[in-house]
Design a protein around this motif. Structure first.
Motif, PDB file in Angstrom:
ATOM      1  N   LYS A   1      55.856   0.736  26.475  1.00 45.58           N
ATOM      2  CA  LYS A   1      54.688  -0.110  26.248  1.00 45.58           C
ATOM      3  C   LYS A   1      53.469   0.330  27.070  1.00 45.58           C
ATOM      4  N   CYS A   2      53.652   1.360  27.928  1.00 48.41           N
ATOM      5  CA  CYS A   2      52.588   1.735  28.867  1.00 48.41           C
ATOM      6  C   CYS A   2      51.908   3.046  28.486  1.00 48.41           C
ATOM      7  N   SER A   3      52.011   3.472  27.237  1.00 46.65           N
ATOM      8  CA  SER A   3      51.388   4.740  26.849  1.00 46.65           C
ATOM      9  C   SER A   3      49.875   4.698  27.029  1.00 46.65           C
ATOM     10  N   GLY A   4      49.274   3.540  26.882  1.00 47.83           N
ATOM     11  CA  GLY A   4      47.831   3.419  27.050  1.00 47.83           C
ATOM     12  C   GLY A   4      47.426   2.948  28.420  1.00 47.83           C
ATOM     13  N   ALA A   5      48.366   2.827  29.329  1.00 50.31           N
ATOM     14  CA  ALA A   5      48.066   2.368  30.693  1.00 50.31           C
ATOM     15  C   ALA A   5      48.750   3.309  31.675  1.00 50.31           C
ATOM     16  N   PRO A   6      48.160   4.479  31.925  1.00 50.64           N
ATOM     17  CA  PRO A   6      48.816   5.471  32.794  1.00 50.64           C
ATOM     18  C   PRO A   6      49.020   4.982  34.225  1.00 50.64           C
ATOM     19  N   THR A   7      48.103   4.172  34.717  1.00 49.36           N
ATOM     20  CA  THR A   7      48.263   3.680  36.095  1.00 49.36           C
ATOM     21  C   THR A   7      49.522   2.835  36.227  1.00 49.36           C
ATOM     22  N   THR A   8      49.736   1.966  35.263  1.00 50.09           N
ATOM     23  CA  THR A   8      50.937   1.125  35.285  1.00 50.09           C
ATOM     24  C   THR A   8      52.184   1.983  35.143  1.00 50.09           C
ATOM     25  N   ALA A   9      52.116   3.036  34.295  1.00 50.65           N
ATOM     26  CA  ALA A   9      53.275   3.902  34.107  1.00 50.65           C
ATOM     27  C   ALA A   9      53.640   4.620  35.400  1.00 50.65           C
ATOM     28  N   VAL A  10      52.622   5.091  36.141  1.00 53.32           N
ATOM     29  CA  VAL A  10      52.894   5.772  37.406  1.00 53.32           C
ATOM     30  C   VAL A  10      53.501   4.800  38.415  1.00 53.32           C
TER      31      VAL A  10
ATOM     32  N   ARG B   1      58.762  11.680  31.197  1.00 50.05           N
ATOM     33  CA  ARG B   1      58.153  10.980  30.058  1.00 50.05           C
ATOM     34  C   ARG B   1      56.692  10.659  30.323  1.00 50.05           C
ATOM     35  N   VAL B   2      56.384  10.234  31.513  1.00 47.92           N
ATOM     36  CA  VAL B   2      54.999   9.881  31.839  1.00 47.92           C
ATOM     37  C   VAL B   2      54.124  11.131  31.809  1.00 47.92           C
ATOM     38  N   LEU B   3      54.648  12.235  32.330  1.00 41.75           N
ATOM     39  CA  LEU B   3      53.874  13.472  32.318  1.00 41.75           C
ATOM     40  C   LEU B   3      53.594  13.949  30.895  1.00 41.75           C
ATOM     41  N   LEU B   4      54.539  13.709  29.981  1.00 43.15           N
ATOM     42  CA  LEU B   4      54.380  14.188  28.617  1.00 43.15           C
ATOM     43  C   LEU B   4      53.582  13.229  27.730  1.00 43.15           C
ATOM     44  N   GLU B   5      53.733  11.927  27.954  1.00 44.05           N
ATOM     45  CA  GLU B   5      53.188  10.954  27.008  1.00 44.05           C
ATOM     46  C   GLU B   5      51.864  10.344  27.438  1.00 44.05           C
ATOM     47  N   CYS B   6      51.524  10.392  28.695  1.00 45.10           N
ATOM     48  CA  CYS B   6      50.331   9.687  29.181  1.00 45.10           C
ATOM     49  C   CYS B   6      49.226  10.684  29.553  1.00 45.10           C
ATOM     50  N   ASP B   7      48.008  10.214  29.424  1.00 50.85           N
ATOM     51  CA  ASP B   7      46.826  10.984  29.813  1.00 50.85           C
ATOM     52  C   ASP B   7      46.548  10.696  31.285  1.00 50.85           C
ATOM     53  N   LEU B   8      46.978  11.608  32.166  1.00 54.14           N
ATOM     54  CA  LEU B   8      46.953  11.365  33.599  1.00 54.14           C
ATOM     55  C   LEU B   8      45.852  12.165  34.275  1.00 54.14           C
ATOM     56  N   THR B   9      45.452  11.657  35.416  1.00 54.79           N
ATOM     57  CA  THR B   9      44.539  12.403  36.270  1.00 54.79           C
ATOM     58  C   THR B   9      45.341  13.404  37.103  1.00 54.79           C
ATOM     59  N   GLU B  10      44.622  14.294  37.791  1.00 56.65           N
ATOM     60  CA  GLU B  10      45.301  15.292  38.607  1.00 56.65           C
ATOM     61  C   GLU B  10      46.077  14.648  39.755  1.00 56.65           C
ATOM     62  N   ASP B  11      45.483  13.643  40.358  1.00 59.29           N
ATOM     63  CA  ASP B  11      46.181  12.946  41.451  1.00 59.29           C
ATOM     64  C   ASP B  11      47.475  12.299  40.953  1.00 59.29           C
ATOM     65  N   GLN B  12      47.421  11.691  39.774  1.00 57.92           N
ATOM     66  CA  GLN B  12      48.618  11.050  39.220  1.00 57.92           C
ATOM     67  C   GLN B  12      49.689  12.089  38.902  1.00 57.92           C
ATOM     68  N   ARG B  13      49.281  13.244  38.328  1.00 56.33           N
ATOM     69  CA  ARG B  13      50.255  14.284  38.047  1.00 56.33           C
ATOM     70  C   ARG B  13      50.886  14.817  39.341  1.00 56.33           C
ATOM     71  N   THR B  14      50.044  14.960  40.368  1.00 58.64           N
ATOM     72  CA  THR B  14      50.568  15.424  41.656  1.00 58.64           C
ATOM     73  C   THR B  14      51.577  14.436  42.223  1.00 58.64           C
ATOM     74  N   THR B  15      51.264  13.175  42.100  1.00 57.15           N
ATOM     75  CA  THR B  15      52.173  12.135  42.609  1.00 57.15           C
ATOM     76  C   THR B  15      53.509  12.184  41.881  1.00 57.15           C
ATOM     77  N   LEU B  16      53.471  12.295  40.565  1.00 62.65           N
ATOM     78  CA  LEU B  16      54.708  12.339  39.790  1.00 62.65           C
ATOM     79  C   LEU B  16      55.501  13.606  40.086  1.00 62.65           C
ATOM     80  N   SER B  17      54.814  14.699  40.251  1.00 62.38           N
ATOM     81  CA  SER B  17      55.514  15.946  40.565  1.00 62.38           C
ATOM     82  C   SER B  17      56.199  15.856  41.922  1.00 62.38           C
ATOM     83  N   GLU B  18      55.526  15.248  42.881  1.00 66.44           N
ATOM     84  CA  GLU B  18      56.137  15.072  44.198  1.00 66.44           C
ATOM     85  C   GLU B  18      57.367  14.165  44.119  1.00 66.44           C
ATOM     86  N   LEU B  19      57.266  13.101  43.337  1.00 64.20           N
ATOM     87  CA  LEU B  19      58.424  12.214  43.183  1.00 64.20           C
ATOM     88  C   LEU B  19      59.592  12.947  42.538  1.00 64.20           C
ATOM     89  N   GLU B  20      59.272  13.792  41.540  1.00 61.38           N
ATOM     90  CA  GLU B  20      60.341  14.508  40.851  1.00 61.38           C
ATOM     91  C   GLU B  20      60.989  15.545  41.760  1.00 61.38           C
TER      92      GLU B  20
END
Length: 667
Positions: A612-621, A641-660
């Motif tokens: 349900k969060c495809s249009g809310a990247p902040t909530t998805a992160v 899934r968030v990296l593939l489905e959501c339109d993220l900023t660079e900071d958000q992608r960095t955060t997700l990559s660090e978590l992974e």
């Protein structure tokens, strides 16, 4: 011209008379049947006129006849509470416990007012009632006669002053004052009935009574009675009852009856039978009350089933030899004792009912209750002989009963229990219809017994009937007759689930709140699980979401009663319902509760939330961060899934990559 007219008239008159005479003779010959009928009717009228007219007696109506006639013109309002609560809407009960509390409070207030009126009558001398109502005026509860006389003794006996009455009797005997036989009988009855103790006042324990154990208190409060429960007591050796009995110059059956019944009532069973033997040795004949008391004491004197049956048979034979006519209580006591005689009781109980019929004694509801207890003992419901209850109801289905035995009030609850255990809806309807005959509803018992009767009937409806029929009865019974307990509401939820009528769950939740069951965690969780189990139409999902928010408020409310505790299932169900209705912000608030309440969400819930969060990247992160905080195995998949489905900023992608990467490192 005129003369010729006169001759013509004379001729017509003469000929008409002869014609009429001729017709009369002809009719007399041909109409004999008609003439005889007319003569018979004339003779009957003459005989009736000579008979005396009997005026019927004047009809005497009861004092409540007009009220009863008016009450018969209206039906019960199923939406109204019991009439005793209508004077004070603030004290409208919502549960069976509140109904009992409020009714007892009301009765307690009346008792307190009555106490002050009786204890201080000089302040309540004004009589406002017209005409005079004696029961509203102060009753005499204080001794007014102090001189030593038989009138003073009578006053003490009437006020149930046991010690004062015995003391006055002793003073009269010492003074040589003659005492009437009836007054002596009354005193002996008083002392034996109370076991030579002062009767307990309202709310006070009995004098000289040892402190009751927890088991005894459980029996006294009342739900599972045995034959000896009502007989439990202490008969002290050489008490005033025995002393008064020994002082009597002449001892007849009346005196023996009082003492024997007192001994049985207060647990001196062996002494009661010894007293009965002494009475027989004095060549006296027992009365029916003596035999009734002795029969009720049989289980305390014999252990084996056959010994109990033989003892009862011996007592009944002695009744026959002494030509004592049994009454309803005799047979009810026999049936009550047979309940403790195992399989032997079945054939003997039927013989007992046949004997009652032969003597013209109509059984009461207590008789039928004992019969049901004999035939429907514990075990598998498949082994129950349902034909016994069916034949019984067919025989009494149109009978209006009156209370003749204290245990009459147990019949309806026991019968409905059998219907529930055998799942016989037809018999259940018959039992319920019998309650509506005449004044049989008065024999449902106290609030607890009435609640059990309607609970069993409603549970049977939920098991066997269509949900529309169940809902019809639900609205007819509540709140005027029945306050469903949590189990009753669970039965209703199961009926709705069986018939796929889950769209009614929000309205059921409103009733759950009204009944005060919104703090029962198992009931609330079952309601949430039914709403969240599968998807429904958008309209239904919206109503489910509103209901879920209302349930969330019930968790958060600050109450004196034990509050609800959030479980992972309850949090997950509420979140799922909000997600299905598209209420993402409110669903995210529920996700925050997982962290604050230290509850772990399920992986399926996280997957649903992320979809349900495809249009809310902040909530998805933030959702991935929440999963990582709980160290859930699904964290890497969620991050991918968030990296593939959501339109993220660079900071958000960095955060997700660090978590992974941190998760892979931990692995």
């Amino acid at each position: 011209m005129a003369a010729s007219g006169r001759h013509a008239g004379h001729y017509i008159n003469k000929n008409s008379k002869s014609l009429l005479n001729h017709l009369d003779k002809l009719l007399g010959q041909r109409g004999f049947a008609l003439s005889s009928v007319l003569r018979q009717q004339t003779a009957t009228l003459q005989n009736d006129s000579t008979e005396a007219i009997v005026i019927p007696r004047k009809k005497t109506w009861g004092k409540e006849a007009v009220l009863e006639a008016l009450a018969s013109t209206v039906n019960r309002d199923p939406t109204a509470y019991h009439y005793q609560f209508q004077d004070d809407p603030y004290l409208t009960p919502r549960t069976s416990a509140e109904s009992k509390l409020y009714s007892m409070s009301q009765e307690s207030g009346r008792a307190a007012a009555k106490y002050f009126v009786d204890m201080y009558p000089k302040y309540f001398t004004k009589d406002f009632a017209e005409p005079h109502i004696p029961c509203l005026m102060p009753a005499s509860v204080v001794l007014s006669l102090e001189e030593v006389s038989e009138e003073a003794l009578k006053e003490r006996i009437g006020l149930r002053k046991v010690g004062a009455a015995v003391e006055m009797y002793d003073q009269l005997v010492q003074a040589g004052t003659p005492i009437s036989k009836q007054m002596t009988y009354d005193l002996l009855d008083l002392v034996c009935f109370y076991g030579d103790r002062e009767p307990a006042q309202e709310g006070e324990p009995e004098a000289d009574q040892p402190e009751a154990s927890a088991e005894e208190l459980r029996r006294k409060r009342g739900r599972f009675h045995r034959a000896s429960d009502t007989l439990r007591g202490v008969w002290r050796e050489n008490n005033n009852a025995e002393r008064l009995f020994r002082l009597l110059p002449e001892r007849d059956a009346r005196c023996y009856s009082a003492v024997i019944r007192g001994m049985v009532k207060h647990g001196a069973f062996a002494k009661a039978f010894d007293m009965y033997t002494d009475m027989l040795n004095n060549r006296l004949t027992a009365d029916v009350d003596i035999f009734n008391a002795l029969i009720l004491a049989v289980p305390e004197m014999r252990e084996a089933y056959t010994e109990k049956v033989d003892f009862i048979t011996e007592l009944l034979n002695q009744m026959n030899q002494q030509k004592v006519q049994p009454n309803l209580q005799t047979f009810n006591h026999v049936l009550k004792v047979l309940r403790r005689c195992g399989a032997l009781a079945k054939s003997i109980s039927l013989q007992t009912l046949s004997e009652m019929k032969a003597l013209g004694i109509a059984p009461s509801l207590a008789s039928f209750n004992h019969l049901l207890a004999i035939f429907y003992k514990g075990g598998s419901a498949a082994d129950y002989p349902t034909d016994i209850l069916q034949e019984l109801l067919s025989e009494i289905e149109t009978t209006s009963f009156t209370c003749q035995d204290p245990e009459d009030v147990w019949f309806f609850s026991s019968a409905m229990k059998i219907c529930l255990e055998t799942k016989d809806m037809k018999l259940g309807y018959k039992v319920h219809s019998l309650v509506g005959v005449g004044d049989n509803w008065r024999l449902l018992g106290d609030s607890y017994q009435q609640g059990m009767f309607y609970y069993r009937f409603f549970s049977l409806l939920c098991l066997m009937e269509h949900v529309d029929v169940v809902l019809k009865w639900y609205h007819q019974l509540m709140p005027s007759l029945y306050y469903p307990n949590p189990q009753g509401m669970r039965d209703l939820l199961q009926a709705l689930d069986t018939e796929s009528r889950l769209e009614l769950l929000p309205s059921i939740w409103k009733d759950v709140k009204t009944l005060g069951h919104d703090n029962k965690s198992d009931l609330v969780e079952e309601l949430l699980s039914l709403m969240a189990r599968e998807k429904h139409s958008p309209e239904v999902q919206e109503s489910f979401a509103d209901c879920a928010l209302d349930i969330k408020a019930a968790f958060d409310v600050d109450r004196r009663k034990p509050s609800l505790e959030w479980s992972p299932l309850a949090l997950g169900h509420v979140t799922t319902l909000l997600l299905r209705a598209g209420r993402i912000p409110q669903a995210w608030e529920m996700m925050q509760l997982f962290k604050s309440k230290n509850r772990i969400p399920s992986e399926a819930l996280l997957e649903d939330f992320l979809s349900k969060c495809s249009g809310a990247p902040t909530t998805a992160v933030e959702l991935v961060k929440l999963s990582a905080a709980f160290c859930l195995p699904a964290t890497p998949q969620l991050a991918q899934r968030v990296l593939l489905e959501c339109d993220l900023t660079e900071d958000q992608r960095t955060t997700l990559s660090e978590l992974e990467s941190s998760w892979d490192h931990n692995e």
